[in-house]
Scaffold this active site. Sequence first.
Site, PDB file in Angstrom:
ATOM      1  N   ASP A 173      59.349  41.373  -4.281  1.00  0.00           N
ATOM      2  CA  ASP A 173      60.631  40.668  -4.272  1.00  0.00           C
ATOM      3  C   ASP A 173      61.598  41.310  -5.263  1.00  0.00           C
ATOM      4  O   ASP A 173      61.187  41.980  -6.205  1.00  0.00           O
ATOM      5  CB  ASP A 173      60.441  39.203  -4.678  1.00  0.00           C
ATOM      6  CG  ASP A 173      59.590  38.436  -3.682  1.00  0.00           C
ATOM      7  OD1 ASP A 173      59.519  38.868  -2.518  1.00  0.00           O
ATOM      8  OD2 ASP A 173      58.995  37.423  -4.084  1.00  0.00           O
TER       9      ASP A 173
HETATM   10  N1  URA Z   1      54.192  37.467  -4.047  1.00  0.00           N
HETATM   11  C1  URA Z   1      55.454  37.036  -4.255  1.00  0.00           C
HETATM   12  O1  URA Z   1      55.736  35.851  -4.195  1.00  0.00           O
HETATM   13  N2  URA Z   1      56.393  37.963  -4.533  1.00  0.00           N
HETATM   14  C2  URA Z   1      56.121  39.279  -4.663  1.00  0.00           C
HETATM   15  O2  URA Z   1      57.035  40.080  -4.953  1.00  0.00           O
HETATM   16  C3  URA Z   1      54.809  39.718  -4.463  1.00  0.00           C
HETATM   17  C4  URA Z   1      53.849  38.783  -4.146  1.00  0.00           C
END
Ligand code: URA
Length: 246
Positions: free
Chosen positions: A116
């Site tokens: 993310d």
């Molecule tokens: N899980 C999440 O919620 N975000 C990420 O970036 C990676 C795994």
Amino acid sequence: MDKFICLDELLFAQGFGTRRQCAGLIAQGRVRVEGAVCTDPAAMLAAQGTRLQVDGLPWECHAPAYLMLHKPTGTECSHRPGAWPSVYSLLPAPLRQRPAPGKGRVQGVQAVGRLDQDTTGLLLLSDDGAFIHRMNSPRRHVPKVYEVTTVHPVDAAQVARLLEGVVLHDDPRPVRAAACEAVSSQHLRLTLTEGKYHQVKRMVAAAGNRVAALHRSRIGALRLPDELAPGQWRWLTEAELALLAP
Ligand code: URA
């Protein structure tokens, strides 16, 4: 067996421009090979390990490319980012411009899965489609370790729920952490072997807490090195690659 190719092909394969542009760089004396200017486009060189300098940029040739990036916060794992700069903008132009192996089409390296925008940590990139596929395949269960800073103090019941399995809204089957430990009051270390959308954030929420910050510290046996600062990248070593593809 080492593969040898001619200088103009090597420059093209490493992402220094079109074939015509690469020929121009060589003819204009802008390319050094192992420290010396080389104006012979037909000079035969090792596709792996040759040290070039192109317009002063030192470049060790890698074919294919396998690298790690310490993804900083506020970056998107997309070639066409929306609100945030792309992680690819942290890489030198040749890595973004290299053609797909064995093809003329510009493809550049691709991230192995996505993190993310606000997640930091270990991101692998490559132009080896089979490697990317293998690392992403849910059937291979490559463990990924996340350091989770939580909004609320972690309790034993939350850890137990994450290990037993929680139900996310898009799938009735419970998803469980392969490992989970409370490192301190607001720090969980969570290991997942799948990669569903926002999985850590959704699992932690389903267990009764919330993610304040998320950092990926490990993929398989490969740990993000302490000396790689946010925003920095480096090539994977042979030993690191062997750790990932046992
Ligand atoms: N899980 C999440 O919620 N975000 C990420 O970036 C990676 C795994």
